[in-house]
Motif scaffolding. Sequence first.
Motif, mmCIF file in Angstrom:
data_model
loop_
_atom_site.group_PDB
_atom_site.id
_atom_site.type_symbol
_atom_site.label_atom_id
_atom_site.label_comp_id
_atom_site.label_asym_id
_atom_site.label_seq_id
_atom_site.Cartn_x
_atom_site.Cartn_y
_atom_site.Cartn_z
ATOM 1 N N THR A 86 -7.034 12.332 -7.406
ATOM 2 C CA THR A 86 -6.817 11.567 -8.634
ATOM 3 C C THR A 86 -7.087 10.090 -8.385
ATOM 4 N N ARG A 87 -7.937 9.489 -9.225
ATOM 5 C CA ARG A 87 -8.299 8.077 -9.099
ATOM 6 C C ARG A 87 -7.820 7.319 -10.337
ATOM 7 N N VAL A 112 0.851 -1.189 0.000
ATOM 8 C CA VAL A 112 0.000 0.000 0.000
ATOM 9 C C VAL A 112 0.889 1.243 0.000
ATOM 10 N N LEU A 113 0.630 2.152 -0.917
ATOM 11 C CA LEU A 113 1.392 3.387 -1.026
ATOM 12 C C LEU A 113 1.066 4.315 0.141
ATOM 13 N N GLN A 114 2.119 4.802 0.787
ATOM 14 C CA GLN A 114 1.987 5.759 1.885
ATOM 15 C C GLN A 114 2.595 7.086 1.438
ATOM 16 N N ILE A 115 1.821 8.170 1.538
ATOM 17 C CA ILE A 115 2.301 9.496 1.168
ATOM 18 C C ILE A 115 2.252 10.385 2.404
ATOM 19 N N ASN A 116 3.418 10.876 2.803
ATOM 20 C CA ASN A 116 3.537 11.715 4.004
ATOM 21 C C ASN A 116 2.922 11.039 5.223
ATOM 22 N N GLY A 117 3.187 9.743 5.338
ATOM 23 C CA GLY A 117 2.778 8.983 6.508
ATOM 24 C C GLY A 117 1.355 8.487 6.489
ATOM 25 N N GLU A 118 0.601 8.772 5.423
ATOM 26 C CA GLU A 118 -0.799 8.352 5.343
ATOM 27 C C GLU A 118 -0.997 7.392 4.174
ATOM 28 N N PRO A 119 -1.701 6.262 4.407
ATOM 29 C CA PRO A 119 -1.969 5.342 3.297
ATOM 30 C C PRO A 119 -2.978 5.931 2.331
ATOM 31 N N VAL A 120 -2.802 5.655 1.054
ATOM 32 C CA VAL A 120 -3.783 6.122 0.072
ATOM 33 C C VAL A 120 -5.055 5.286 0.198
ATOM 34 N N LYS A 121 -6.152 5.837 -0.267
ATOM 35 C CA LYS A 121 -7.427 5.125 -0.227
ATOM 36 C C LYS A 121 -7.465 4.086 -1.333
ATOM 37 N N ILE A 130 -6.548 9.073 -20.771
ATOM 38 C CA ILE A 130 -5.713 8.399 -19.764
ATOM 39 C C ILE A 130 -6.038 8.983 -18.394
ATOM 40 N N GLU A 131 -6.411 8.120 -17.477
ATOM 41 C CA GLU A 131 -6.758 8.584 -16.123
ATOM 42 C C GLU A 131 -5.615 8.289 -15.156
#
Length: 279
Positions: A191-192, A135-144, A278-279
């Motif tokens: 962004t999804r 799971v990608l974590q950005i600035n200490g928070e996991p992405v949804k 492209i999304e």
Amino acid sequence: MAEEGGFGSAIWETIKTVFWALIIAGMFRTVFYQPFWIPSGSMKDTLLIGDFLFVNKMAYGYSYASCPSIRLQRFGIDVDAKDICGFLDGDNTRIMGGEPERGDVVVFRHPATGQDYIKRLVGMPGDTIQMINGVLQINGEPVKLEDGGQFSEVFERQGPEGRPPRCENGAVGPGAECLKSRQIETLPNGTRHSILNIGSFRGADDTGVFHVPEGQYFMVGDNRDNSLDSRFATTAGGVGFVPYENLIGRADRIIFSSAGRSMLFFWTWRSDRFFKGIE
């Protein structure tokens, strides 16, 4: 004599026409759009092997990387972008520069090899990036993450490199169904996009914390278990951080797509992907 002069004039006019056509095409490719053919599966299922697109160079402005590299091994031609626009290299700035956004699908020059790569930008300057259990974590928070079902394809050799895909459902035979888990990932700016997972990817599903330096970016492939990207250092075959000046442009729309090993195999064309955003 008049006929000979007329013939010579016709040849000269043809030469001039071809010359100016090449100049205009070169300027168009340098300034506005650059064609890009997807050679590998690192961005599935956003981009498939055989997708053909034009890269919007105006999105981020211009640097030495905006100049095309011309490589025709068959004819012994190897002209790098630095050979043409090297005078712009070295200061990590851009002319008419525009800031990329998190979630952009970006074509860039590999910091070590100079080859053109395409990945998704997930880390901005000053961010911390980490992968924990895939799971990608950005600035200490996991992405949804949301469940996106399964991605299915035929297990067969794909594209000009002839590589078969990796499958989550184990070793399957030629022609069998190859499955991967699909999830919908939402980045902090909203962004999804879909990502694929196969299973444990050593050194990529669990990483240390990356601190993205100023003037550089962190790139990952949407096919998370089949992408050598910023999670890996250039010395390990990866991409590492990507400098601002190495950005070439943003991929916005697929123009054409072919599942075959040649675009001439019209029976392998994917008409449902023609002109797809492209999304």
